[in-house]
Enzyme design. Structure first.
Site, mmCIF file in Angstrom:
data_model
loop_
_atom_site.group_PDB
_atom_site.id
_atom_site.type_symbol
_atom_site.label_atom_id
_atom_site.label_comp_id
_atom_site.label_asym_id
_atom_site.label_seq_id
_atom_site.Cartn_x
_atom_site.Cartn_y
_atom_site.Cartn_z
ATOM 1 N N ASP A 159 0.842 -1.204 0.000
ATOM 2 C CA ASP A 159 0.000 0.000 0.000
ATOM 3 C C ASP A 159 0.876 1.253 0.000
ATOM 4 O O ASP A 159 0.671 2.173 0.794
ATOM 5 C CB ASP A 159 -0.904 -0.026 1.255
ATOM 6 N N LYS A 173 1.938 4.696 -0.899
ATOM 7 C CA LYS A 173 1.529 5.962 -1.492
ATOM 8 C C LYS A 173 2.110 7.055 -0.602
ATOM 9 O O LYS A 173 2.481 6.790 0.532
ATOM 10 C CB LYS A 173 0.009 6.055 -1.608
ATOM 11 N N ASN A 180 1.927 7.212 3.113
ATOM 12 C CA ASN A 180 2.512 6.146 3.937
ATOM 13 C C ASN A 180 4.029 6.188 3.928
ATOM 14 O O ASN A 180 4.666 5.235 4.358
ATOM 15 C CB ASN A 180 2.058 4.768 3.408
ATOM 16 N N ASP A 232 3.544 2.115 6.421
ATOM 17 C CA ASP A 232 2.196 1.553 6.580
ATOM 18 C C ASP A 232 2.325 0.137 7.109
ATOM 19 O O ASP A 232 3.358 -0.498 6.950
ATOM 20 C CB ASP A 232 1.495 1.492 5.230
ATOM 21 N N THR A 278 -8.178 8.003 -4.040
ATOM 22 C CA THR A 278 -7.089 7.093 -3.690
ATOM 23 C C THR A 278 -7.055 5.882 -4.611
ATOM 24 O O THR A 278 -6.275 4.984 -4.388
ATOM 25 C CB THR A 278 -7.231 6.626 -2.222
#
Ligand SMILES: CC(=O)NC[C@@H]1CCN(c2c(Cl)cnc3[nH]c(-c4cn(C)nc4C)nc23)C1
Length: 286
Positions: free
Chosen positions: A138, A140, A143, A156, A173
């Site tokens: 995850d 992005k 994070n 994250d 998102t």
């Protein structure tokens, strides 16, 4: 693996709590100091009632087991955890320079050297994760954190429930998801390669390539790989080449993590101390 030291049982009285750093869906993060060592950490609180309510015990346990086992300079450490009647506390590495996101927003976009250095760090971290059979971290900008030396840390813990629900609640998102995920098809390690392409674009231009007014427009742009390079800021052909080699619909055709580290743009622009660090050597044999 044998432990370096016997597991210490932590409790709230071992820490002095400082200012809040941010909040997630299930709790808040505070800066804290461990009283004996004076060591600064980030303390993440998760309310047990939220865990009950969203039924994420197994998810949380799995994420904590993964996070505890990952040892890499570009992955934020989970040192340990403890709980009281109503909360679970995660003792996390503290990243002194905060969220990469803020740096990106402040500067508008990053230099090619800075962008290449962060992409090389992320690639090393992901290669390490894939070696440990951990995918889709995850990644992005929200994070990604920066330590006191400006080194990137993936912060994250997946919490795929949290990030999935965050995805639905936070508009836009979808930006980081590859076609196979927005189509809810089985996804494999190559999702992370796609996301590296998205992040590389965003670091260089200041916003992700398929951004659109509505989620359905973003969805369409992702499915078509509707990619274009603005004329400003001027970006090198090598950078565009790397992005084009990653944002490929067919996941088997995306440039591999190893090939990213050997790409001319990375070799030319990334801080050499990052690229050369062979991630295997950073696996601390504990
Ligand atoms: C939902 C969620 O967990 N969001 C991420 C958390 C927010 C702060 N967290 C930090 C975590 Cl987990 C670790 N280190 C951090 N450092 C900072 C920070 C430092 N400055 C100067 N400003 C900030 C902000 N924040 C953290 C992670």
């Amino acid at each position: 693996e044998q432990r370096e030291t016997p597991k210490k049982q932590w409790s709230l009285k071992d820490f002095e709590i400082g200012k809040p750093l941010g909040k997630g869906k299930f709790g808040r993060v505070y800066v804290a100091r461990e009283l004996k060592s004076k060591y600064i950490v980030a303390l993440k609180l998760i309310f047990k009632e939220q865990i009950e309510k969203y039924k994420i015990h197994h998810q949380l346990r799995r994420e904590m087991e993964i996070q505890t086992s990952l040892r890499h300079p570009n992955i934020l450490r989970l040192y340990g955890w403890f709980h009281d009647d109503e909360r679970i506390f995660l003792i996390l590495e503290y990243a002194h320079r905060g969220e990469l996101y803020r740096l990106l927003r402040k500067n508008g976009h990053l230099s090619e050297k800075q962008a290449a250095t962060y992409i090389a760090s992320l690639t090393n971290a992901l290669a390490y994760c894939h070696e440990k059979h951990v995918i889709h971290r995850d990644i992005k900008p929200e994070n990604l954190l920066l330590d006191h030396e400006g080194r990137l840390k993936i912060a994250d813990f997946g919490w795929s429930v949290q990030s999935r629900s965050k995805r639905h609640t936070m508009c836009g998102t979808l930006d980081y998801l590859p076609p196979e995920m927005v189509e809810n098809k089985a996804h494999d390690y190559a999702v992370d390669n796609w996301t590296l392409g998205i992040l590389c674009y965003e670091f260089l231009y200041g916003s992700p390539p398929f951004e659109a007014e509505t989620q359905s427009d973003t969805f369409k742009r992702i499915m078509k790989v509707d990619l274009s390079f603005p004329s400003t800021p001027p970006i090198s052909e090598e950078a565009k080449n790397l992005i084009l080699r990653l944002l490929v619909r067919d996941s088997s055709q995306r440039l591999s993590l190893q090939k990213i580290l050997e790409h001319p743009w990375i070799i030319k622009n990334a801080d050499p101390t990052v690229v050369s660090s062979d991630y295997k050597s950073s696996t601390i044999i504990a």
